[in-house]
Design a protein around this motif. Structure first.
Motif: not given
Length: 318
Positions: A129-132, A139-142, A199-210, A218-224
């Motif tokens: 999922g990292s760039t470079g 895209t291996l973590d999408n 955990d620094i400013v991290g996501i704990s629930n993907f649904v509530t986060f989105l 939001r749409d950009l994050r839904r692609v990921e």
């Protein structure tokens, strides 16, 4: 021969022989260099301010690689503490955000305290999922492959166990933003193999986060991550969210967040703190009322650093 580091801003001199650039390394922040393409002579033009520190003995980054669960090679950068610290050394695994980010060797600044004063090794992985590393790798973590990146850290824990100078029984995992999710996910999957998590400013629930991240992203994050409005995807996102697997977190947790975070709303921190505390696990919680997605004010950055050092001393080094 150039010092090991990152090269930026390559520019030709008007003499058509000297190539100027900025170089960042473990020993200095950002300095101007040039190399003469006819003679290969390297010149350093500036000497950056480092606050009077003797940076000569700072650790250089070492590129390390390990095989993950599917045979794919994952890499990262390891900084080893100086040899004055005998025996196997504890390890902090620091996972970058993004997830389309990349850890690269640079000037560590105050992070050198962990190396030079506490004798802790620092390891910055670039999981899938990292760039470079090409479009495929990115895209291996999408979507439904999200937890494959967590398994990359599981393979890293295996690799650490093979290193004669690293202590597999003293590992702390840390990360910010998406790295914060990764830290929480590692704490749910491999709690028996780590000492603590940050955990620094991290996501704990993907649904509530989105649902609550700012609408412009939001749409950009839904692609990921996947679209939480799709019932099948929503079920999957809830299944893998750390807050719904918090019963598996059995090691101390430090949660750090800014009250005004527009990207990862504060509720992501509050709900993981509340849930893990119910399980009688030690949880430290630091919330800054005047910060957003990461701390930017010096007094807050300092407070976060000192608090983190205390947490590391208490739960990694004791």
């Amino acid at each position: 021969k150039l010092p090991v580091g990152q090269v930026y801003g390559i520019t030709w001199h008007r003499n058509n022989e000297d190539l100027g650039f900025t170089l960042v390394s473990a020993h200095f922040t950002a300095d101007v260099y040039s190399v003469n393409i006819r003679t290969n002579k390297v010149e350093r033009w500036t000497e950056s301010e480092t606050g009077g520190l003797n940076t000569a003995n700072f650790s250089d980054a070492e590129l390390v690689r390990w095989q993950s669960f599917d045979g794919r090679t994952i890499s990262g950068f390891l900084y080893r503490p100086p040899t004055k610290f005998p025996g196997k050394r504890p390890v902090i695994i620091d996972i970058h955000g993004g997830p389309e980010g990349q850890s690269r060797p640079s000037f560590l600044g105050r992070y050198n305290y962990y190396l030079n004063e506490l004798g802790v090794a620092l390891l910055f992985p670039n999981v899938r999922g990292s760039t470079g590393y090409g479009k495929t790798f990115m895209t291996l973590d999408n979507a439904y492959k999200r937890e494959d990146s967590v398994r990359d850290i599981g393979a890293l824990l295996d690799w650490i166990a093979t290193q004669p100078d690293l202590d597999k029984d003293r590992i702390l995992v840390s990360g910010g933003s998406y790295g914060g999710y990764m830290s929480l996910a590692v704490a749910t999957k491999y709690s028996d193999r780590i000492r603590a998590a940050i955990d620094i400013v991290g996501i704990s629930n993907f649904v509530t986060f989105l649902e609550n991240t700012e609408s412009y992203r939001r749409d950009l994050r839904r692609v990921e991550y996947g679209d939480e409005r799709d019932p099948k995807m929503r079920e999957f996102l809830l299944k893998i969210s750390p807050v719904n697997n918090a019963s598996n977190i059995r090691k101390p947790l430090f949660v750090i967040h800014g009250q005004n975070d527009p990207r990862v709303p504060l509720r992501e921190a509050e709900q993981i703190v509340e849930t893990v505390r119910k399980n009688n696990i030690p949880v430290w919680y630091l919330m800054a009322k005047d910060e957003g997605h990461g701390f930017s004010k010096k007094q807050n950055i300092d407070f976060q650093f000192y608090a983190t050092v205390m947490f590391v001393k208490e739960y990694l080094l004791k």
